[in-house]
Design a protein around this motif. Structure first.
Motif, short mmCIF file in Angstrom:
data_model
loop_
_atom_site.label_atom_id
_atom_site.label_comp_id
_atom_site.label_asym_id
_atom_site.label_seq_id
_atom_site.Cartn_x
_atom_site.Cartn_y
_atom_site.Cartn_z
N THR A 168 94.77 36.46 43.14
CA THR A 168 94.63 35.19 43.86
C THR A 168 93.87 34.23 42.98
OG1 THR A 168 92.51 35.76 44.87
CG2 THR A 168 94.51 36.46 46.05
N ALA A 169 93.85 32.96 43.38
CA ALA A 169 93.06 31.98 42.63
C ALA A 169 91.58 32.36 42.63
CB ALA A 169 93.26 30.59 43.23
N GLU A 170 91.12 32.92 43.73
CA GLU A 170 89.71 33.35 43.80
C GLU A 170 89.41 34.42 42.75
OE1 GLU A 170 86.44 35.23 46.96
OE2 GLU A 170 88.53 34.93 47.58
N ASP A 171 90.37 35.34 42.52
CA ASP A 171 90.17 36.36 41.49
C ASP A 171 90.01 35.71 40.12
OD1 ASP A 171 90.40 38.67 43.14
OD2 ASP A 171 92.57 38.40 43.19
N PHE A 172 90.79 34.67 39.85
CA PHE A 172 90.69 34.04 38.53
C PHE A 172 89.40 33.24 38.38
CE2 PHE A 172 95.11 35.27 38.40
CZ PHE A 172 95.22 35.68 37.08
N ALA A 173 88.88 32.73 39.49
CA ALA A 173 87.55 32.10 39.42
C ALA A 173 86.50 33.15 39.06
CB ALA A 173 87.22 31.44 40.76
N LYS A 199 108.32 48.92 40.94
CA LYS A 199 109.42 47.95 40.93
C LYS A 199 109.27 46.88 42.01
CE LYS A 199 111.53 50.59 37.84
NZ LYS A 199 110.60 51.73 37.79
N SER A 200 108.28 47.02 42.88
CA SER A 200 108.11 46.06 43.97
C SER A 200 107.27 44.86 43.59
CB SER A 200 107.47 46.75 45.19
OG SER A 200 106.11 47.08 44.92
N LEU A 201 106.67 44.88 42.41
CA LEU A 201 105.79 43.78 41.99
C LEU A 201 106.60 42.54 41.60
CD1 LEU A 201 103.22 45.79 39.88
CD2 LEU A 201 103.07 45.12 42.28
N SER A 202 106.01 41.39 41.76
CA SER A 202 106.75 40.15 41.52
C SER A 202 105.91 39.13 40.75
CB SER A 202 107.22 39.54 42.85
OG SER A 202 106.12 39.32 43.72
N SER A 203 106.61 38.15 40.21
CA SER A 203 105.97 37.12 39.39
C SER A 203 105.37 36.03 40.26
CB SER A 203 107.00 36.49 38.45
OG SER A 203 107.65 37.46 37.66
N PRO A 204 104.20 35.54 39.90
CA PRO A 204 103.67 34.37 40.59
C PRO A 204 104.54 33.15 40.28
CG PRO A 204 101.99 35.46 39.26
CD PRO A 204 103.29 36.03 38.85
N SER A 205 104.54 32.19 41.19
CA SER A 205 105.28 30.95 40.96
C SER A 205 104.54 30.09 39.94
CB SER A 205 105.42 30.18 42.27
OG SER A 205 104.14 29.73 42.72
N ALA A 206 105.22 29.05 39.47
CA ALA A 206 104.58 28.10 38.56
C ALA A 206 103.38 27.44 39.24
CB ALA A 206 105.59 27.05 38.12
N GLU A 207 103.51 27.18 40.54
CA GLU A 207 102.40 26.58 41.29
C GLU A 207 101.21 27.54 41.39
OE1 GLU A 207 105.57 26.68 42.30
OE2 GLU A 207 106.08 24.55 42.03
N ASP A 208 101.51 28.82 41.60
CA ASP A 208 100.44 29.83 41.61
C ASP A 208 99.73 29.87 40.27
OD1 ASP A 208 100.99 30.74 44.22
OD2 ASP A 208 102.43 32.23 43.52
N GLU A 210 99.42 27.59 38.01
CA GLU A 210 98.58 26.42 37.80
C GLU A 210 97.29 26.52 38.61
OE1 GLU A 210 97.02 22.84 36.55
OE2 GLU A 210 98.54 24.16 35.66
N ALA A 211 97.39 27.06 39.82
CA ALA A 211 96.17 27.26 40.63
C ALA A 211 95.24 28.27 39.96
CB ALA A 211 96.56 27.74 42.03
N TYR A 212 95.82 29.32 39.36
CA TYR A 212 95.00 30.30 38.64
C TYR A 212 94.29 29.64 37.46
CZ TYR A 212 98.10 33.73 41.00
OH TYR A 212 98.82 34.46 41.92
N ARG A 213 95.03 28.80 36.74
CA ARG A 213 94.46 28.13 35.56
C ARG A 213 93.29 27.24 35.98
NH1 ARG A 213 94.16 23.56 33.12
NH2 ARG A 213 95.36 22.50 34.72
N GLN A 214 93.49 26.47 37.02
CA GLN A 214 92.45 25.55 37.47
C GLN A 214 91.20 26.31 37.93
OE1 GLN A 214 93.85 22.55 40.23
NE2 GLN A 214 95.66 22.11 38.99
N ALA A 215 91.42 27.46 38.58
CA ALA A 215 90.28 28.27 39.05
C ALA A 215 89.46 28.79 37.88
CB ALA A 215 90.78 29.42 39.90
N ALA A 216 90.14 29.31 36.84
CA ALA A 216 89.44 29.84 35.67
C ALA A 216 88.80 28.73 34.85
CB ALA A 216 90.41 30.64 34.81
N GLU A 217 89.40 27.55 34.89
CA GLU A 217 88.93 26.43 34.07
C GLU A 217 87.57 25.89 34.51
OE1 GLU A 217 91.47 22.92 33.99
OE2 GLU A 217 91.71 23.22 31.83
#
Length: 228
Positions: A168-173, A199-208, A210-217
């Motif tokens: 989640t974005a919180e994890d990246f913060a 095989k059930s895992l999935s890719s985050p969206s582009a919006e996700d 970007e939210a991860y990037r902003q949280a870590a930034e």
């Protein structure tokens, strides 16, 4: 030493360098999203020994800048140091990929100036580390490796493979706070492949992403997204 894979040339694995990538077998993590799991569980047979590797590298002098050593987890291999010394003696730069669970090995290599670049995976926030890695992890050990790398004077990057079901974005913060002030932090978008264990895992969206990037930034100036 047995070599389990060789990418003869890459422009991506070693920033700003032309390199070959050497894959070693075995790992002490069991990440369900691992793209190289055949190296982890032993199903990938060796493709050559070190003598064949050095013959290849000898022929590539002047064409390659460096060698990336990855896995699996290279630090599990008792012959890693000798391998790196021989590669360095040939005039190559060495980049080491690691999961950060072996600070004693990192400390030894760094003390003898045997690595020129380190890429360390930071799998998740400390609270979710063991679940993400598939085994019980002492995050104090991970912290030790983070501190060693950041204070080593060697070029480095930290990186996290972002998975929709794990992050989640919180994890990246929290990751950003953990590695606050890091020189470079890459967030890699997980790609779905048949070779990953879960095989059930999935890719985050582009919006996700970007939210991860902003949280870590909030904690790191240089946060780069990969895979989009």
């Amino acid at each position: 030493m047995k070599i389990h894979g060789l990418q003869k040339m890459t422009l991506l694995d070693y920033p700003s360098k032309v390199a070959a990538t050497v894959f070693l077998g075995s790992c002490d993590f069991r990440c369900p999203f691992c793209h190289n799991f055949e190296l982890v569980d032993g199903t990938a047979a060796p493709i050559m020994d070190d003598a064949e590797l050095f013959s290849f590298l000898d022929k590539r002098k002047g064409l390659l800048d460096g060698v990336v050593i990855t896995g699996g987890e290279p630090c599990l291999n008792s012959s890693l140091k000798d391998l790196i010394i021989r590669i360095k003696d040939m005039g190559y730069l060495v980049k080491l990929d690691t999961n950060g669970n072996h600070p004693d090995v990192l400390k030894d290599l760094l003390s003898e100036n045997l690595v020129d670049y380190i890429a360390m995976d930071v799998k998740n926030s400390p609270e979710k580390y063991s679940d993400t890695c598939g085994v019980k992890i002492d995050t104090e050990i991970i912290s030790e490796s983070i501190n060693l790398i950041m204070n080593s004077g060697v070029d480095y990057e930290f990186r996290t493979t972002a998975i929709k079901e794990f992050h989640t974005a919180e994890d990246f913060a929290k990751i950003g706070e953990w590695i606050c002030g890091a020189k470079a932090y890459y967030i890699q978008q997980f790609t779905e492949r048949d070779t990953v264990p879960d095989k059930s895992l999935s890719s985050p969206s582009a919006e996700d992403m970007e939210a991860y990037r902003q949280a870590a930034e909030r904690y790191i100036k240089n946060v780069i997204l990969r895979g989009l």
